[in-house]
Design an enzyme around this catalytic site. Structure first.
Site, PDB file in Angstrom:
ATOM      1  CE  LYS A  23       3.254 -24.565  16.062  1.00 62.16           C
ATOM      2  NZ  LYS A  23       4.273 -23.504  16.004  1.00 62.16           N
ATOM      3  CG  ASN A  24       6.134 -24.659  19.436  1.00 63.13           C
ATOM      4  OD1 ASN A  24       5.826 -24.493  18.255  1.00 63.13           O
ATOM      5  ND2 ASN A  24       5.642 -23.905  20.414  1.00 63.13           N
ATOM      6  CB  CYS A 117       3.754 -13.172  13.119  1.00 67.26           C
ATOM      7  SG  CYS A 117       3.730 -13.566  14.851  1.00 67.26           S
ATOM      8  NE  ARG A 122       6.663 -14.519  17.510  1.00 61.69           N
ATOM      9  CZ  ARG A 122       6.217 -15.772  17.475  1.00 61.69           C
ATOM     10  NH1 ARG A 122       5.216 -16.093  16.708  1.00 61.69           N
ATOM     11  NH2 ARG A 122       6.768 -16.703  18.208  1.00 61.69           N
ATOM     12  CG  ASP A 307       2.266 -21.295  22.582  1.00 59.54           C
ATOM     13  OD1 ASP A 307       2.264 -20.083  22.324  1.00 59.54           O
ATOM     14  OD2 ASP A 307       3.137 -22.076  22.148  1.00 59.54           O
ATOM     15  NE  ARG A 399       1.600 -21.171  11.849  1.00 61.10           N
ATOM     16  CZ  ARG A 399       1.677 -20.497  12.996  1.00 61.10           C
ATOM     17  NH1 ARG A 399       0.751 -19.624  13.324  1.00 61.10           N
ATOM     18  NH2 ARG A 399       2.690 -20.664  13.814  1.00 61.10           N
TER      19      ARG A 399
HETATM   20  C1  UD1 Z   1       8.326 -19.949  20.889  1.00 57.20           C
HETATM   21  C2  UD1 Z   1       7.176 -20.812  20.424  1.00 57.20           C
HETATM   22  C3  UD1 Z   1       5.852 -20.111  20.648  1.00 57.20           C
HETATM   23  C4  UD1 Z   1       5.735 -19.705  22.125  1.00 57.20           C
HETATM   24  C5  UD1 Z   1       6.956 -18.906  22.563  1.00 57.20           C
HETATM   25  C6  UD1 Z   1       6.953 -18.598  24.055  1.00 57.20           C
HETATM   26  C7  UD1 Z   1       8.122 -22.105  18.598  1.00 57.20           C
HETATM   27  C8  UD1 Z   1       8.141 -22.379  17.135  1.00 57.20           C
HETATM   28  N1  UD1 Z   1       7.355 -21.078  18.999  1.00 57.20           N
HETATM   29  O1  UD1 Z   1       8.309 -18.763  20.104  1.00 57.20           O
HETATM   30  O2  UD1 Z   1       4.797 -21.013  20.314  1.00 57.20           O
HETATM   31  O3  UD1 Z   1       4.577 -18.915  22.274  1.00 57.20           O
HETATM   32  O4  UD1 Z   1       8.152 -19.646  22.276  1.00 57.20           O
HETATM   33  O5  UD1 Z   1       6.869 -19.760  24.782  1.00 57.20           O
HETATM   34  O6  UD1 Z   1       8.740 -22.796  19.365  1.00 57.20           O
HETATM   35  N2  UD1 Z   1      11.907 -11.600  22.159  1.00 57.20           N
HETATM   36  C9  UD1 Z   1      12.683 -10.461  22.004  1.00 57.20           C
HETATM   37  N3  UD1 Z   1      13.842 -10.544  21.281  1.00 57.20           N
HETATM   38  C10 UD1 Z   1      14.256 -11.717  20.735  1.00 57.20           C
HETATM   39  C11 UD1 Z   1      13.476 -12.878  20.900  1.00 57.20           C
HETATM   40  C12 UD1 Z   1      12.305 -12.787  21.619  1.00 57.20           C
HETATM   41  O7  UD1 Z   1      12.328  -9.392  22.497  1.00 57.20           O
HETATM   42  O8  UD1 Z   1      15.331 -11.729  20.090  1.00 57.20           O
HETATM   43  C13 UD1 Z   1      10.634 -11.511  22.897  1.00 57.20           C
HETATM   44  C14 UD1 Z   1       9.444 -11.798  21.986  1.00 57.20           C
HETATM   45  O9  UD1 Z   1       9.011 -10.671  21.287  1.00 57.20           O
HETATM   46  C15 UD1 Z   1       8.419 -12.272  22.984  1.00 57.20           C
HETATM   47  C16 UD1 Z   1       9.253 -13.012  24.036  1.00 57.20           C
HETATM   48  O10 UD1 Z   1      10.586 -12.535  23.868  1.00 57.20           O
HETATM   49  O11 UD1 Z   1       7.783 -11.182  23.576  1.00 57.20           O
HETATM   50  C17 UD1 Z   1       9.223 -14.524  23.899  1.00 57.20           C
HETATM   51  O12 UD1 Z   1       9.718 -14.903  22.642  1.00 57.20           O
HETATM   52  P1  UD1 Z   1      10.433 -16.294  22.383  1.00 57.20           P
HETATM   53  O13 UD1 Z   1      10.567 -17.059  23.657  1.00 57.20           O
HETATM   54  O14 UD1 Z   1      11.650 -16.039  21.585  1.00 57.20           O
HETATM   55  O15 UD1 Z   1       9.346 -17.037  21.482  1.00 57.20           O
HETATM   56  P2  UD1 Z   1       9.577 -17.780  20.108  1.00 57.20           P
HETATM   57  O16 UD1 Z   1      10.817 -18.592  20.152  1.00 57.20           O
HETATM   58  O17 UD1 Z   1       9.406 -16.822  18.985  1.00 57.20           O
END
Ligand code: UD1
Length: 420
Positions: A23-24, A117, A122, A307, A399
Site C-alpha cells: 500500500k505504502n 488522524c 501528523r 507499522d 485501507r
Molecule cells: C508513512 C507511512 C506510515 C508509516 C510512516 C513511518 C505511507 C502512506 N504511510 O507515513 O504507514 O507509519 O511513514 O514509517 O507511506 N513528521 C513531522 N513533520 C512532518 C512530517 C512528519 O513532524 O512534516 C513526523 C510525524 O508526525 C511522525 C514522524 O515524523 O511523528 C514520521 O512521519 P512520516 O515518516 O512523515 O510518516 P508518513 O509519511 O506520514
C-alpha cells in the site's frame, strides 16, 4: 449496515499465503503518474480503499484509470486540474503525497490541509519548509495549502530534521521535472522510497539514492510512461507472521521480499518461531506458546517499523514472560492497547512505553479497530484467543489489508466477514 470480522480463535494455521503488493508504495507511485505525460501501467497494486481514494484523486485531476485485477493503467496525458477537494483529502490522509506531483506537473497545487488522524497530529511542516527552500511559494490559510512555482533554483540542499517518509516522497516528486538539482540529506530510506525512485527512473527521471541517507535529484524536462511492479507489502507480511506466531502453525508466505524486513525476523525467532528465509518466500513454523519477545523500539528504516508494532504487541500478549515496547515515531500509536486489554491482555502504558506481561490466553469479545495496524493487531489476537472475537470498525483494516479474511481462511483460520 456495518461489516464486522468474526473470528473463532484457536485454529492452527497451515498452508500458503500469496502476499499483496505494498500500500505504502502504491500510493506515492500512483501520485507519481501525475508527472507522466503518457500512460503508466502499475502492477501488483492491491485492492484497498486507500488505493481507490488515490484513483479518485487521479480521476479528479483528469487522468483516465483502468483496473484489471491488480494492474492499474493510468493515462495522465490530459490532466486539467491542480487541486484536490476537501472531501477527497479527508478520505485518505496520505493524499498529501499528491502535493509534490501536482506541483511538479502543473507548477501549482491547491489542497486542503490533511489535519491529524487516528495515530497522532501528523504535521506537514517538513514538507512545507522543504518546498519553500526549493523556491516554491506556499500559502496556508483557512485550512488550505496553495503552492505556486515561479522559478527553479539551480541547486537546493535540504537537510531534514527527521527522515520523514512523506516529506522525502513529496520533495522527490516536486523536484524531478523542470530545472536544477535537489539534494536531500537525512532522507527516509524505507523500501517504499526506493520503489518510488525505481518507478521514476524507469520513466526517465534522474533520482539517485546513495548508500547513506542522501537522495540526489537532477531535474529533467519531460518523462514518459512505463510499466512497473509494486514491491510486496512488508507490513502485511509481518502481520501474517505475527498471526502464525500467536496462533501456532506452519505457513509459507509467497511473493515477499524478506530483504525489506529482515531486521524484524530475529524477534520471531527469539519468540520460538522457526523461520526459513528464502528472500522471495518465507516459511514460519510455530508450536506451543511463544517465548517472551525481545524489547521493541520503533525506528526509521532499517529499524523496527512503527507499522509492525501493534501486530507484534498482540503476539507478545500471549508470550511466556514480559516485554517492553517503545513507540518512537507516532505519539498516538497505542490505541489498540485498550482493546487488547478488553481481551484479557496485561499491558501497562507509561507515555511512549508499553509493558506487556504475557498471559496464558486471551478471550474473545467485541473489539473496535482504532486504526489500520491496530486493526491488524486485533485480528492477530482474535486468532490466538479462546472463543469468539468480533472485530468492529473494520473500514480501517480495509485501507491496508487486501481480503484479510480470505487469506487467513485459506490457511485454516475460522474467520468470516459478516454484515450486521
Ligand atoms: C508513512 C507511512 C506510515 C508509516 C510512516 C513511518 C505511507 C502512506 N504511510 O507515513 O504507514 O507509519 O511513514 O514509517 O507511506 N513528521 C513531522 N513533520 C512532518 C512530517 C512528519 O513532524 O512534516 C513526523 C510525524 O508526525 C511522525 C514522524 O515524523 O511523528 C514520521 O512521519 P512520516 O515518516 O512523515 O510518516 P508518513 O509519511 O506520514
Amino acid at each position: 449496515m456495518e461489516e464486522t470480522i468474526v473470528i473463532k480463535g484457536g485454529n492452527r494455521l497451515e498452508g500458503e499465503i500469496e502476499l499483496q503488493g505494498s500500500k505504502n508504495s502504491s500510493l506515492p507511485i500512483l501520485a507519481a503518474t501525475v508527472l507522466v505525460d503518457g500512460i503508466s501501467v502499475i502492477e501488483n497494486c492491491p485492492e484497498l480503499t486507500d488505493v481507490s481514494a488515490a484513483v479518485k484523486i487521479l480521476e479528479h485531476l483528469g487522468c483516465k484509470v483502468f483496473r484489471q485485477g491488480t494492474t492499474l493503467t493510468v493515462d495522465s496525458r490530459f490532466i486539467d486540474g491542480c487541486s484536490i477537494p476537501d472531501s477527497l483529502m479527508r478520505e485518505m490522509r496520505s493524499s498529501i503525497v499528491f502535493l509534490g506531483s501536482i506541483l511538479g506537473r502543473t507548477g501549482q497545487a491547491r489542497l486542503s490541509s490533511p489535519g491529524g488522524c487516528e495515530i497522532g497530529l501528523r504535521p506537514i511542516d517538513l514538507h512545507i519548509s522543504s518546498l519553500r527552500l526549493m523556491g516554491v511559494s506556499v500559502d496556508i490559510s483557512r485550512g488550505h495549502i496553495s503552492c505556486t512555482r515561479k522559478s527553479y533554483n539551480s541547486d537546493t540542499v535540504i537537510s531534514l530534521s527527521f527522515p520523514s517518509v512523506g516529506a522525502t516522497e513529496n520533495i522527490i516528486l516536486a523536484s524531478v521535472l523542470g530545472e536544477g538539482r535537489t539534494v536531500i540529506h537525512n532522507a527516509a530510506r524505507e523500501p517504499e522510497i526506493r520503489d518510488l525512485a525505481d518507478f521514476l527512473c524507469k520513466c526517465g527521471c534522474k533520482v539517485e539514492l546513495t548508500a547513506q541517507d542522501t537522495v540526489i535529484i537532477e531535474a529533467v524536462q519531460k518523462i514518459h510512461g512505463t510499466r512497473h511492479r509494486v514491491i510486496p507489502d512488508r507490513i502485511v507480511a509481518l502481520t501474517y507472521l505475527s498471526c502464525v506466531g500467536a496462533a501456532g502453525g506452519d505457513v509459507l508466505i509467497k511473493n515477499t521480499d524478506t530483504d525489506d524486513y529482515r531486521t524484524v525476523l530475529p524477534f520471531f525467532e527469539g519468540a520460538g518461531c522457526e523461520i526459513t528465509d528464502k528472500k522471495e518466500s518465507i516459511r514460519i513454523k510455530m508450536n506451543g506458546r511463544p517465548k517472551a519477545l525481545r524489547d521493541i523500539r520503533t525506528m526509521p528504516y532499517p529499524g523496527f517499523p512503527t507499522d509492525a508494532q501493534a501486530p507484534l504487541m498482540a503476539l507478545s500478549c500471549v508470550a511466556r514472560g514480559s516485554g517492553v515496547i517503545v513507540e518512537n515515531i507516532f505519539e498516538g500509536r497505542f490505541k489498540h492497547v485498550g482493546e487488547l486489554v478488553r481481551m484479557g491482555a496485561k499491558i501497562r502504558l507509561e507515555g511512549r512505553i508499553a509493558l506487556v506481561e504475557g498471559v496464558d490466553s486471551l478471550y474473545g469479545t467485541r473489539v473496535e479497530c482504532p486504526d489500520l495496524r491496530g486493526g491488524g493487531a486485533l485480528v492477530v489476537a482474535g486468532l490466538a484467543a479462546k472463543g469468539i472475537t468480533e472485530v468492529c470498525n473494520i473500514s480501517h483494516i480495509d485501507r491496508g489489508y487486501e481480503k484479510i479474511e480470505e487469506c487467513l481462511r485459506g490457511v485454516g483460520a475460522d474467520i468470516v466477514r459478516v454484515n450486521k
